[in-house]
Design an enzyme around this catalytic site. Structure first.
Site, short mmCIF file in Angstrom:
data_model
loop_
_atom_site.label_atom_id
_atom_site.label_comp_id
_atom_site.label_asym_id
_atom_site.label_seq_id
_atom_site.Cartn_x
_atom_site.Cartn_y
_atom_site.Cartn_z
N GLY A 1 10.66 -27.79 -86.17
CA GLY A 1 10.96 -29.12 -85.64
C GLY A 1 12.26 -29.04 -84.85
O GLY A 1 12.30 -29.11 -83.63
N CYS B 1 30.68 -49.92 -90.63
CA CYS B 1 31.62 -50.29 -91.70
C CYS B 1 31.47 -49.36 -92.90
O CYS B 1 30.97 -49.76 -93.95
CB CYS B 1 31.43 -51.74 -92.09
SG CYS B 1 31.86 -52.80 -90.73
N1 LLP Z 1 7.84 -28.09 -92.41
C1 LLP Z 1 8.14 -28.77 -93.52
C2 LLP Z 1 7.20 -28.78 -94.63
C3 LLP Z 1 9.36 -29.44 -93.62
O1 LLP Z 1 9.67 -30.09 -94.73
C4 LLP Z 1 10.26 -29.42 -92.53
C5 LLP Z 1 11.53 -30.14 -92.59
C6 LLP Z 1 9.89 -28.72 -91.37
C7 LLP Z 1 8.67 -28.05 -91.36
C8 LLP Z 1 10.75 -28.64 -90.16
O2 LLP Z 1 12.00 -28.10 -90.39
P1 LLP Z 1 12.93 -27.74 -89.13
O3 LLP Z 1 12.24 -26.68 -88.33
O4 LLP Z 1 13.10 -28.98 -88.33
O5 LLP Z 1 14.19 -27.27 -89.72
N2 LLP Z 1 17.07 -34.35 -91.97
C9 LLP Z 1 17.53 -32.99 -92.16
C10 LLP Z 1 16.39 -32.00 -92.08
C11 LLP Z 1 15.27 -32.31 -93.03
C12 LLP Z 1 14.15 -31.33 -92.88
C13 LLP Z 1 12.98 -31.75 -93.65
N3 LLP Z 1 11.86 -30.88 -93.55
C14 LLP Z 1 18.61 -32.69 -91.15
O6 LLP Z 1 18.94 -33.56 -90.36
O7 LLP Z 1 19.16 -31.60 -91.13
#
Ligand code: LLP
Length: 439
Positions: free
Chosen positions: A294, A369
């Site tokens: 992602g 805030c």
């Molecule tokens: N696949 C699964 C099953 C996941 O849970 C996630 C992310 C991804 C793929 C994609 O991960 P990426 O390639 O984007 O690292 N809000 C947090 C990140 C939460 C990720 C949740 N799962 C942040 O802002 O760092």
């Protein structure tokens, strides 16, 4: 990718700053601030890189874009045009993906607490795969699939029990995690018995994801070893072939100019080597391999523009520079202590030119805030003035997606850049929007 300049596609010419060929001060003037700016050029270049490093390099592979990172209809269509499937984690993300014209067969549905409505919507839409996160889900899918007279393909999302050395809030692979199925034999047997009792559920293979923003490949490879051992056990002991292996996402990106992250090939090549060694050693067929990035696709493609509202000197302590956005449009510093790089990309007409300002170390405070609403701690900039336009870099992932209306601040607009021009993709929220749901 590793050696490309950071921030990618950002440059200055005279008094002007550009991102992907578009002048940033003009963008801020036209669309207002805060403003999410996403380079479609960078998104597509990242997709091309994934095709080259993974899909074209290894047969029988697929990329799913983890759309939770940044999901808009435009983004879904772009990634779909680039040939990727879509990972969704909720009924809402599924609804948008279908609305964007993604074929259901190209969708994988995730989640550790899928509701009945969500499972029904996924089965009714005939999504290509559902990643199972607990035992009951198998029976619940059986009910939905037998109702529609279909067979629903599933993957087991498993917990390899590996610490991913990332912030604990975004680590998911350790044993004590709310995500994934534990690999203990007693549990495995319960899942296998469930599969046997559910003829409308078709087991395709395994999925794991150990965490996000991984800055090195070792924990991911350690997890892969464990999952491959488990796959061999499933095949040999229970006659359950793992035809598909989804190795998740989590590949790290650059947030600061000093960040060093492995190239995507440094993640992918050793992974694929391991799977193929395993297949030869165990004498089992090579599974279909997938990844699910992602952040790696969206993160460095986005920047956020803010306007400086005020500066405040606390003698001997620090200087705060307050901007017109903050944790409502980017919760990541407050939630994960995430660090961002910032630069001044526009100045008000009555303020001194950047070239004549003395460098100053300041803290960029958000407008919300909350004392914790600090966007950047200790960044050195040419002395900021009210009216300046400030850019935060690498905000393309998990900022728009995690935005809120705290303090009833309308959420920013989002523009997409391509071919040196900008187009509005998501309009700014209005005050009326903020009251829409109230009865
Ligand atoms: N696949 C699964 C099953 C996941 O849970 C996630 C992310 C991804 C793929 C994609 O991960 P990426 O390639 O984007 O690292 N809000 C947090 C990140 C939460 C990720 C949740 N799962 C942040 O802002 O760092």
């Amino acid at each position: 990718m590793r050696d490309a300049a950071f921030p990618e596609k950002f440059y200055r010419e005279g008094q002007h700053s550009y991102f992907d060929g578009v002048e940033l001060e003009a963008l801020a003037n036209q669309y207002g601030t805060p403003l999410y700016v996403v380079s479609e050029t960078i998104v597509r270049a990242r997709c091309a890189k994934l095709r080259e490093a993974f899909i074209q390099r290894y047969p029988n592979t697929r990329v799913y874009y983890a759309s939770k990172a940044f999901q808009t209809l435009d983004m879904l269509r772009i990634v779909h045009e680039e040939g990727f499937g879509i990972d969704v984690v909720s009924g809402g993300e599924l609804f948008a993906a279908l609305r964007a014209g993604i074929q259901p067969a190209n969708i994988i549905f995730h989640g550790n607490a899928k509701t009945d409505e969500e499972l029904r919507a996924a089965v009714d839409a005939r999504v290509g795969r559902i990643a199972i996160d607990n035992l009951e889900e198998i029976f619940r899918i059986e009910r939905e699939a037998s109702r529609t007279g279909t067979r629903q393909a599933i993957l087991f999302r498993v917990t390899p029990g590996v610490d991913s050395h990332t912030h604990r809030f975004i680590s998911t692979g350790s044993l004590d995690s709310k995500f994934g199925i534990p690999l203990e034999q007693s549990e495995t047997e319960r899942y296998i018995d469930a599969l046997r009792a559910c003829p409308h559920v078709e087991f395709l293979g395994l999925h794991f994801h150990i965490g996000s923003q991984l800055m090195e490949n070792t924990s991911h490879l350690a997890a892969l070893n464990i999952v491959l051992d488990f796959a061999a056990r499933l095949s040999k002991k229970y006659g359950l072939a793992v035809r598909e292996l989804n190795m998740g996402g989590g590949f790290g990106i650059r947030y600061l100019p000093t960040d060093r992250v492995p190239s995507i090939s440094e993640f992918i090549d050793p992974m694929m080597a391991k799977v193929s060694e395993w297949s030869a050693r165990e004498n089992l067929p090579m599974p279909h391999c997938a990844i699910e990035p992602g952040r790696w696709i969206a993160g460095e493609a986005g920047i956020t523009l803010y306007k400086v509202i005020a500066t405040k000197v606390i003698p001997g302590i620090r200087t705060y520079v307050a901007v017109d956005g903050g944790l409502g449009d980017n919760i990541r510093p407050a939630l994960y202590e995430a660090c961002y790089h910032a630069e001044i990309v526009g100045t008000s007409p009555d303020a001194p030119a950047l070239a004549v300002r003395a460098p100053q170390t300041v803290t960029i405070a958000g407008r919300y805030c909350e004392s914790g609403d600090i966007l950047v701690r200790d960044v050195t900039l040419p002395e900021p003035n009210p009216g300046d336009i400030l850019a935060l870099f690498s905000t393309g992932a998990y900022c728009f997606a995690m935005s809120s209306n705290y303090n009833r601040v309308p959420r920013p607009a989002l523009v997409l850049l391509r071919d040196r021009s900008a187009r509005l993709s998501v309009r700014r929220e209005t005050y009326d929007d903020l009251l829409l749901r109230e009865i």
